[in-house]
Each structure stands twice: as structure tokens, then as C-alpha cells.
Design a protein around this motif. Structure first.
Motif, PDB file in Angstrom:
ATOM      1  N   VAL A  25       0.867  -1.180   0.000  1.00  0.00           N
ATOM      2  CA  VAL A  25       0.000   0.000   0.000  1.00  0.00           C
ATOM      3  C   VAL A  25       0.902   1.228   0.000  1.00  0.00           C
ATOM      4  CG1 VAL A  25      -1.843   1.253   1.171  1.00  0.00           C
ATOM      5  CG2 VAL A  25      -1.758  -1.245   1.311  1.00  0.00           C
ATOM      6  N   ALA A  30       8.970   4.490   0.131  1.00  0.00           N
ATOM      7  CA  ALA A  30       8.941   3.164   0.777  1.00  0.00           C
ATOM      8  C   ALA A  30       8.224   2.148  -0.110  1.00  0.00           C
ATOM      9  CB  ALA A  30       8.259   3.261   2.145  1.00  0.00           C
ATOM     10  N   GLY A  31       7.017   2.496  -0.568  1.00  0.00           N
ATOM     11  CA  GLY A  31       6.234   1.549  -1.363  1.00  0.00           C
ATOM     12  C   GLY A  31       6.862   1.286  -2.724  1.00  0.00           C
ATOM     13  N   ILE A  48      -0.629  -0.716  -4.642  1.00  0.00           N
ATOM     14  CA  ILE A  48      -1.764   0.192  -4.835  1.00  0.00           C
ATOM     15  C   ILE A  48      -1.428   1.564  -4.267  1.00  0.00           C
ATOM     16  CG2 ILE A  48      -3.482  -1.656  -4.765  1.00  0.00           C
ATOM     17  CD1 ILE A  48      -4.245  -0.573  -1.920  1.00  0.00           C
ATOM     18  N   THR A  49      -2.018   2.577  -4.848  1.00  0.00           N
ATOM     19  CA  THR A  49      -1.858   3.922  -4.299  1.00  0.00           C
ATOM     20  C   THR A  49      -3.144   4.705  -4.535  1.00  0.00           C
ATOM     21  OG1 THR A  49      -0.513   5.914  -4.258  1.00  0.00           O
ATOM     22  CG2 THR A  49      -0.700   4.808  -6.379  1.00  0.00           C
ATOM     23  N   HIS A  61      14.384  15.229  -1.224  1.00  0.00           N
ATOM     24  CA  HIS A  61      15.351  15.554  -2.281  1.00  0.00           C
ATOM     25  C   HIS A  61      16.749  15.030  -1.972  1.00  0.00           C
ATOM     26  CE1 HIS A  61      16.634  19.406  -0.105  1.00  0.00           C
ATOM     27  NE2 HIS A  61      15.612  18.976   0.567  1.00  0.00           N
ATOM     28  N   ALA A 190       2.969   0.932   3.375  1.00  0.00           N
ATOM     29  CA  ALA A 190       3.934   2.015   3.115  1.00  0.00           C
ATOM     30  C   ALA A 190       3.107   3.251   2.783  1.00  0.00           C
ATOM     31  CB  ALA A 190       4.855   1.628   1.956  1.00  0.00           C
ATOM     32  N   MET A 196      -2.956   4.214   7.608  1.00  0.00           N
ATOM     33  CA  MET A 196      -4.115   3.468   8.108  1.00  0.00           C
ATOM     34  C   MET A 196      -3.707   2.037   8.445  1.00  0.00           C
ATOM     35  SD  MET A 196      -7.204   4.576   5.567  1.00  0.00           S
ATOM     36  CE  MET A 196      -8.310   3.262   6.076  1.00  0.00           C
ATOM     37  N   GLY A 323       8.679   2.994   6.111  1.00  0.00           N
ATOM     38  CA  GLY A 323       8.673   4.415   5.747  1.00  0.00           C
ATOM     39  C   GLY A 323       8.039   5.290   6.815  1.00  0.00           C
ATOM     40  N   ALA A 325       5.233   5.638   7.685  1.00  0.00           N
ATOM     41  CA  ALA A 325       4.209   4.945   8.479  1.00  0.00           C
ATOM     42  C   ALA A 325       4.749   4.630   9.866  1.00  0.00           C
ATOM     43  CB  ALA A 325       3.772   3.660   7.768  1.00  0.00           C
ATOM     44  N   GLY A 334      17.506  15.315   6.183  1.00  0.00           N
ATOM     45  CA  GLY A 334      17.150  14.627   4.935  1.00  0.00           C
ATOM     46  C   GLY A 334      17.106  13.117   5.073  1.00  0.00           C
ATOM     47  N   SER A 337      12.897  10.010   3.285  1.00  0.00           N
ATOM     48  CA  SER A 337      12.801   9.167   2.099  1.00  0.00           C
ATOM     49  C   SER A 337      13.931   8.142   2.099  1.00  0.00           C
ATOM     50  CB  SER A 337      12.859  10.075   0.868  1.00  0.00           C
ATOM     51  OG  SER A 337      13.167   9.359  -0.262  1.00  0.00           O
ATOM     52  N   SER A 340      13.125   5.369   4.328  1.00  0.00           N
ATOM     53  CA  SER A 340      12.000   4.605   3.782  1.00  0.00           C
ATOM     54  C   SER A 340      12.499   3.601   2.744  1.00  0.00           C
ATOM     55  CB  SER A 340      10.986   5.565   3.137  1.00  0.00           C
ATOM     56  OG  SER A 340      10.565   6.524   4.079  1.00  0.00           O
TER      57      SER A 340
HETATM   58  P1  FDA Z   1       4.823   8.895   1.423  1.00  0.00           P
HETATM   59  O1  FDA Z   1       3.986   9.784   2.263  1.00  0.00           O
HETATM   60  O2  FDA Z   1       5.812   9.509   0.526  1.00  0.00           O
HETATM   61  O3  FDA Z   1       3.900   7.982   0.528  1.00  0.00           O
HETATM   62  C1  FDA Z   1       2.715   7.408   1.021  1.00  0.00           C
HETATM   63  C2  FDA Z   1       2.034   6.656  -0.095  1.00  0.00           C
HETATM   64  O4  FDA Z   1       0.914   5.967   0.423  1.00  0.00           O
HETATM   65  C3  FDA Z   1       1.514   7.551  -1.229  1.00  0.00           C
HETATM   66  O5  FDA Z   1       1.760   6.898  -2.449  1.00  0.00           O
HETATM   67  C4  FDA Z   1       0.004   7.598  -0.962  1.00  0.00           C
HETATM   68  O6  FDA Z   1      -0.743   7.756  -2.141  1.00  0.00           O
HETATM   69  C5  FDA Z   1      -0.215   6.228  -0.379  1.00  0.00           C
HETATM   70  N1  FDA Z   1      -1.396   6.092   0.487  1.00  0.00           N
HETATM   71  C6  FDA Z   1      -1.649   6.730   1.646  1.00  0.00           C
HETATM   72  N2  FDA Z   1      -2.806   6.285   2.161  1.00  0.00           N
HETATM   73  C7  FDA Z   1      -3.283   5.346   1.307  1.00  0.00           C
HETATM   74  C8  FDA Z   1      -4.453   4.514   1.277  1.00  0.00           C
HETATM   75  N3  FDA Z   1      -5.361   4.533   2.255  1.00  0.00           N
HETATM   76  N4  FDA Z   1      -4.622   3.692   0.224  1.00  0.00           N
HETATM   77  C9  FDA Z   1      -3.712   3.642  -0.782  1.00  0.00           C
HETATM   78  N5  FDA Z   1      -2.603   4.393  -0.800  1.00  0.00           N
HETATM   79  C10 FDA Z   1      -2.389   5.228   0.228  1.00  0.00           C
HETATM   80  N6  FDA Z   1      13.343  12.932   3.063  1.00  0.00           N
HETATM   81  C11 FDA Z   1      14.625  12.679   2.657  1.00  0.00           C
HETATM   82  O7  FDA Z   1      15.079  11.514   2.744  1.00  0.00           O
HETATM   83  N7  FDA Z   1      15.406  13.661   2.155  1.00  0.00           N
HETATM   84  C12 FDA Z   1      14.952  14.944   2.067  1.00  0.00           C
HETATM   85  O8  FDA Z   1      15.690  15.818   1.618  1.00  0.00           O
HETATM   86  C13 FDA Z   1      13.632  15.233   2.490  1.00  0.00           C
HETATM   87  N8  FDA Z   1      13.126  16.479   2.382  1.00  0.00           N
HETATM   88  C14 FDA Z   1      11.829  16.761   2.702  1.00  0.00           C
HETATM   89  C15 FDA Z   1      11.335  18.046   2.558  1.00  0.00           C
HETATM   90  C16 FDA Z   1      10.025  18.344   2.893  1.00  0.00           C
HETATM   91  C17 FDA Z   1       9.534  19.744   2.736  1.00  0.00           C
HETATM   92  C18 FDA Z   1       9.190  17.304   3.390  1.00  0.00           C
HETATM   93  C19 FDA Z   1       7.757  17.591   3.770  1.00  0.00           C
HETATM   94  C20 FDA Z   1       9.661  16.016   3.533  1.00  0.00           C
HETATM   95  C21 FDA Z   1      10.994  15.734   3.196  1.00  0.00           C
HETATM   96  N9  FDA Z   1      11.524  14.439   3.332  1.00  0.00           N
HETATM   97  C22 FDA Z   1      12.828  14.189   2.984  1.00  0.00           C
HETATM   98  C23 FDA Z   1      10.691  13.351   3.883  1.00  0.00           C
HETATM   99  C24 FDA Z   1      10.047  12.469   2.821  1.00  0.00           C
HETATM  100  O9  FDA Z   1       9.232  13.216   1.960  1.00  0.00           O
HETATM  101  C25 FDA Z   1       9.239  11.359   3.459  1.00  0.00           C
HETATM  102  O10 FDA Z   1       9.976  10.784   4.512  1.00  0.00           O
HETATM  103  C26 FDA Z   1       8.888  10.278   2.444  1.00  0.00           C
HETATM  104  O11 FDA Z   1       7.991  10.760   1.470  1.00  0.00           O
HETATM  105  C27 FDA Z   1       8.253   9.062   3.117  1.00  0.00           C
HETATM  106  O12 FDA Z   1       8.008   8.095   2.137  1.00  0.00           O
HETATM  107  P2  FDA Z   1       6.858   7.023   2.325  1.00  0.00           P
HETATM  108  O13 FDA Z   1       6.872   6.214   1.090  1.00  0.00           O
HETATM  109  O14 FDA Z   1       6.991   6.354   3.620  1.00  0.00           O
HETATM  110  O15 FDA Z   1       5.496   7.881   2.438  1.00  0.00           O
END
Ligand code: FDA
Length: 599
Positions: A25, A30-31, A48-49, A61, A190, A196, A323, A325, A334, A337, A340
Motif C-alpha cells: 500500500v 517506501a512503497g 496500490i496507491t 530531495h 507504506a 491506516m 517508511g 508509516a 534529509g 525518504s 523509507s
Molecule cells: P509517502 O507519504 O511519501 O507515501 C505514502 C504513499 O501511500 C503515497 O503513495 C500515498 O498515495 C499512499 N497512500 C496513503 N494512504 C493510502 C491509502 N489509504 N490507500 C492507498 N494508498 C495510500 N526525506 C529525505 O530523505 N530527504 C529529504 O531531503 C527530504 N526532504 C523533505 C522536505 C520536505 C519539505 C518534506 C515535507 C519532507 C521531506 N523528506 C525528505 C521526507 C520524505 O518526503 C518522506 O519521509 C517520504 O515521502 C516518506 O516516504 P513514504 O513512502 O513512507 O510515504
């Protein structure tokens, strides 16, 4: 099928349940990485997303060396580099009153200081780069799909129920409203910081959500004249209000050099959320740029909360979370991601080994044992870094400044030839030094060490750190460490030791005096039915130790052996060739794979 009150028509899928080995998910870092790892290993999976495509804002980034090594192993490093801003232009992190205003100081970051560059170069074949999440996610997802992942966009996770053999997951196709069941042997949640899956699983969490308010503003404006001579991805702005909420100070972050940007600006989370319309966003951008007349094209705004929360256990039964989650924190350092991607890399090979019957089910328990301590470490580190900006404000005496005029006056005081001016300059230098823990925390980025049943101890303990373990990575081959990097090869090829141990197998590394390990390795691979191969390093063998670095790093004798897991962590080592190498290796591999317990 249950009804969901969303106004969409609800229809049952006529053909019954969809089946797969692993359902993921989320298509974020992460996913997307979980799907790519599993697809690369040939494990059937569905990802799925909720949304119709990948991330629509360039949040993450900074992509650190460990993550780049994983991308290298996954065969996508070149694609990532092609879309990234390279290492050379990401490091001159600036502190200023605005982009066009006064510069307060700079710090060389992400290993770009000449004195630190050597640490980074010596530690890994890959350097840190900057790839916005909007560019990275499509690379992960496209490669996963090309290698076999069934990717379902606009498909939402609703709930799950697990039994002894699998997990029934209810999902909804958001286009048609169909609610249907995917039956998977394993489920990976993920699904980000508002997971959830983690909530349904009741994972134990520590800490707090929404401790500070932040807003992202993305905009386009060519400001090369103000930045290209001090190239960086981060320009921190100290202005009235920049210590309220947010991530320590106002931030103008480069998305694409030098005409696409993302601002992070804070707000007081105890107050109602601010309305950020285009005009308000333009005003904030102009203030931080210090260019009141500049034409700025606002491309997006969003509000988000800073969190300080981590799960102390990452799985239950057949369900795992990865991730954000399970680790929720500000972007400082940084690490989000990056961690994750690294979670999924840890989990992917374990699921593959269990699904193929090569490992006992207990191998999966080592996911939480190995990654939960990392989750805790990075959440605490990122929040500490965010708070440590206070030292900056204190150095300038800004905490007591009540008005903008007072603030400007304080910032000016650092220029004075007075005892106070001198004290401010000294305090500023100290505050800047502290920022190494956010921007040059090489030990945090690369020094992850695992203790679990999938690491077979050789009785030695982790060496005492010679330098600050957060700032400096210290290579070691003590089981649990990441395999140290050294250049090996021959007159025509140059490889990293990490390249010798691809994720598709276990690898035993030895020297010429240890060649007897090679036949032992073949025997154990046959006996246990696992992908395990030996590599002999030495002149005239598969590869040679080009700079004699490996001999300095390996810590075992030339006839010793190092067993590298598919995720490049060392699972076991033998300091010398024993009398019965096959027996010793078989015992270690059985233990590492949880085969003793499950037979
Ligand atoms: P992420 O939130 O990215 O993805 C969640 C996924 O789950 C999405 O595809 C969503 O659609 C899906 N989803 C959610 N609920 C669902 C449901 N009920 N059913 C189906 N799909 C569902 N990190 C880093 O390593 N270096 C960096 O430089 C930065 N910089 C940075 C700047 C800023 C401004 C922010 C806000 C964040 C960062 N980060 C970062 C953090 C980074 O963005 C974050 O840690 C990752 O996106 C986490 O990745 P995940 O895949 O865990 O979750």
C-alpha cells in the motif's frame, strides 16, 4: 461488500478475489522501493496507491550515499543521477536575512567540505545527490512495473484481516467505486505518516504528531544571479517570524537550478491553520527572496505538520509497515525518504527468501528487530536538528527582539567592533559548527548496525568509535555492519566491494589463502538450496584489491571469510579458515535464515 459513504457508486467485482504474494500500500519512496525490490527478485506483487500518479510535490530531495548504493544495486543509479542535481552543486548551505539580503554565514554540507569529502569518497562508490521526490518516485514505480509489479493507481486501502496463511485486504477503485478484496500472503503498509495500515495493526507508537506547523510554497523564478556563485539546495532565511513553527528557520530550497524553488515557512500550530492563497504565498516568497518586485509564479501551496513519532515495533503477523508509516519527523537531516527506501531494502529479500522456502518464517521477525532502532534514531536526530536552530537565534540575540526593527538591529550588531559584537561572532561560529549534526551526519547516514537473529555473531563486539559516531562513519566487518566499500577489479574493470554482493544472493568474500571457502560455499548452497556464491579477492582471481584498501578494511585474515546478506549487511564472518569450512558456513547460514527453528 461493505458500503462506503463517499457518494461513489458501489459495485462488486464480478470475478472474485485477486491474489498475489505481496500487496504494497503506497507508491512513495517506501512503497515504490518495496515494489522494485520484490519485482527485481521475481516475487509477484501488487502496489496500490490512492492517487492517480506519484507525488505531486517535490518534498524529499537529499538522497544519501546509502540510498544511492541501493539504487546502484537495483540498477537505477544512472537514471537517478540523470534527473538529479549533482553532488558538486548541492553543498554551499547559506544562512541569510533574505536571498538578496545579508549573508550571515555558510556551511559546506552533504560532504562537500574538502576536509570531509575524503570521508564520503572513501566510504562509498556513490555520492549524495539531490533528486526531488517528484522525479524519484516515477523512476521507482516505472522500473517496478517494467519488472513485474502490478501497479494500481487510484486504488485505496480500506481495511485488512489476516489469518494463518494470508491477508485479505479490502480496497476501493476510486474511479469506479468498486470495493474488492486482494488476498496476499503478506501486506506492506507504506502509506505514509497518516498510515491506516499501521493504525489498523495497532503498532505501538512513541511521541507526538503535529508538534509544529509548516507550509510548503512551490514557485518558479530565475534567481541565478543571487545563488549560482554559492550553489546549494538550502538557503536558510532568518527573518521576523522565521522561528515560529516550521523546521527551525525559513527555507528557500532549490528544486531545479536555479529557477524552481520550494519554500518551507512555519506557522503557530496552536492557532487556526492559515489560509495561504496565491497572493499570500507570493508575499512570503518575495519576503524570503528580499525581492519585493520580483515576478514569482506560484505553482502550489500545502500545509503539513511536523511530527516526532516512531513505532517501537514495525510488524504483526503477516503485515509490515515501512517508511513514514513508522517514522514521522521533520525533513531536517534529509533522512525520511532515505530511511523509507532502506526499510524496504531490508524487508524485500527477507520476504523473497521466506516465500521461496529458503528461510524460516522467523527471518521476517528480524525486520522489526533491525529497523525499529533506526526509526527511533532518525526521528530523534531530525527533531534535535530542527530544535538546534535555536542556538542560531540565540547567538544573534533574536529571542528578545520583539519587532522587525529590533531584529534587524540585532543582526547588525554582529558587525560591531565591541565586546558584544565579538561575542556574537564567536557564538555564531559555534552555532554553525553544531549544524554539522544536521548536514554532515555521515555516521547517522551510513553507520546503521543491526543486531538480530539474522546476524550471526562471531563473538566480537562493535569497535569503539574513534570519532563522533553521528558525524563520522567508521567501517567495520563485525557482523551487523554494512559491508565496507573498497575499489576492486582488474586492468579493465573497477568495481566496489558492494558490487560483488548483489541483492539476488548471499555472497562470501575471501582471499586467495581462503580459496577452500569457494568449494565449501558451493556445497552449502546446494545443501540448503539457497543463492550463495563465493568471491575470491586477489591477483589473478575474479577481482583484485586495486589499492590494497580491502586488506586494510576486512579485519579478517586473508583466509577468513565475510558473508554478505543481499542487503549488504554482514551476516557472519570467520576470522580464519576453520578445519571444516562447509560445516561452519552451513551452521551460520542456517542460523541466519532461521532454518534451525523452522527446520
Ligand atoms: P509517502 O507519504 O511519501 O507515501 C505514502 C504513499 O501511500 C503515497 O503513495 C500515498 O498515495 C499512499 N497512500 C496513503 N494512504 C493510502 C491509502 N489509504 N490507500 C492507498 N494508498 C495510500 N526525506 C529525505 O530523505 N530527504 C529529504 O531531503 C527530504 N526532504 C523533505 C522536505 C520536505 C519539505 C518534506 C515535507 C519532507 C521531506 N523528506 C525528505 C521526507 C520524505 O518526503 C518522506 O519521509 C517520504 O515521502 C516518506 O516516504 P513514504 O513512502 O513512507 O510515504
Amino acid at each position: 461488500m461493505p458500503a462506503f459513504d463517499d457518494g461513489l457508486a458501489e459495485t462488486e467485482l464480478p470475478q472474485g478475489t485477486v491474489e498475489t504474494d505481496v500487496l504494497i500500500v503506497g507508491s512513495g519512496p517506501a512503497g515504490g522501493s518495496a515494489a522494485l525490490c520484490l519485482a527485481t527478485l521475481g516475487i509477484p506483487n501488487i502496489m496500490i496507491t490512492k492517487y492517480r500518479w506519484t507525488a505531486n510535490t517535490p518534498r524529499a530531495h537529499i538522497t544519501n550515499q546509502r540510498t544511492m548504493e541501493i539504487f546502484r544495486d537495483l540498477g537505477i543509479e544512472a537514471q537517478v543521477l540523470a534527473d538529479a542535481s549533482p553532488h558538486e552543486i548541492i553543498g554551499d548551505t547559506v544562512f541569510c536575512t533574505s536571498i538578496a539580503g545579508e549573508e550571515i554565514g555558510r556551511i559546506r554540507t552533504w560532504g562537500t567540505h574538502p576536509a570531509r569529502e575524503a570521508d564520503y569518497q572513501l566510504a562509498s562508490p556513490s555520492l549524495t545527490c539531490d533528486i526531488p521526490q517528484t522525479y524519484l518516485e516515477p523512476i521507482l514505480v516505472e522500473n517496478a512495473a517494467a519488472r513485474g509489479t502490478q501497479a494500481r493507481f487510484s486504488t485505496e486501502y480500506l481495511s485488512h484481516v489476516q489469518d494463518a496463511d494470508g491477508v485479505d485486504v479490502q480496497v476501493r477503485d476510486r474511479l469506479t467505486g468498486w470495493v474488492y478484496t486482494i488476498r496476499a500472503k503478506y501486506l506492506i503498509g507504506a502509506d505514509g505518516a497518516r498510515s491506516m495500515v499501521a493504525a489498523d495493526l495497532g503498532l505501538p507508537m512513541q511521541g507526538q504528531m503535529d508538534i509544529a506547523g509548516s507550509m510548503n510554497i512551490t514557485f518558479k523564478a530565475d534567481i541565478s544571479a543571487y545563488v549560482s556563485h554559492r550553489p546549494s539546495v538550502l538557503y536558510w532565511v532568518i527573518q521576523p517570524g522565521s522561528n515560529v513553527g516550521g523546521i527551525g528557520a525559513g527555507l528557500v530550497r532549490m528544486v531545479r537550478p536555479w529557477n524552481e524553488w520550494l519554500i518551507v515557512w512555519g506557522y503557530d500550530i496552536s492557532q487556526p491553520a492559515p489560509a495561504v492563497d496565491e497572493e499570500a504565498a507570493r508575499q512570503i516568497a518575495r519576503n524570503l527572496l528580499g525581492m519585493p518586485e520580483l515576478e514569482v509564479e506560484i505553482t502550489g501551496t500545502s500545509l503539513w505538520g511536523n511530527n516526532e513519532m516512531y513505532a517501537t515495533h514495525l510488524q504483526a503477523g503477516r503485515v509490515f509497515c515501512a517508511g513514514d508509516a513508522v517514522h514521522r519527523h521533520p525533513p531536517s537531516n534529509g533522512l525520511g525518504s532515505n530511511t523509507s527506501v532502506q526499510d524496504s531494502y531490508n524487508l524485500g529479500w527477507k520476504l523473497a527468501a521466506v516465500l521461496r522456502g529458503q528461510a524460516g518464517g522467523s527471518l521476517l521477525d528480524t525486520y522489526s528487530a533491525e529497523r525499529a532502532p533506526v526509526a527511533r534514531q532518525i526521528v530523534l536526530r531530525a527533531n534535535k536538528s530542527s530544535r538546534e536552530f535555536v542556538q542560531f537565534f540565540d547567538a544573534l540575540g533574536l529571542a528578545e527582539a520583539k519587532t522587525e526593527a529590533e531584529m534587524i538591529e540585532r543582526i547588525e550588531e554582529r558587525k560591531a567592533s565591541t565586546p558584544r559584537g565579538e561575542a556574537i561572532r564567536a557564538a555564531l561560529a559555534e552555532a554553525m559548527e553544531l549544524k554539522n549534526y544536521e548536514f554532515n551526519a555521515h555516521g547517522v547516514e551510513l553507520g546503521q548496525f543491526y543486531t538480530s537473529a539474522a546476524i550471526v555473531s562471531d563473538g566480537s563486539s562493535r569497535p569503539e568509535p574513534v570519532r563522533d559516531p553521528e558525524l563520522y562513519y567508521q567501517p567495520s566487518t563485525v557482523p551487523g555492519s554494512r559491508l565496507p566499500h573498497a575499489w576492486v577489479g582488474d586492468s579493465r574493470h573497477k568495481l566496489s566491494t558492494l558490487d560483488l554482493a548483489p541483492m539476488t544472493r548471499f555472497t562470501l568474500i575471501t582471499g586467495i589463502a581462503g580459496e577452500a571457502w569457494a568449494s565449501a560455499t558451493d556445497k552449502v548452497a546446494d545443501q540448503l538450496g539457497i543463492p550463495l556464491q563465493a568471491v575470491v579477492i586477489g591477483p589473478g582471481r575474479e577481482v583484485t584489491d586495486l589499492y590494497f584498501d580491502w586488506a586494510r578494511l576486512r579485519e579478517v585474515a586473508e583466509d577468513g571469510a565475510i558473508v554478505v546478506r543481499p542487503d549488504k549487511h554482514i551476516g557472519w564472518r570467520a576470522m580464519r579458515l576453520p578445519e571444516d569450512p562447509a560445516g561452519a558456513l552451513a551452521a551460520a547460514m542456517s542460523s541466519l535464515l532461521g532454518r534451525e527453528a523452522s527446520g
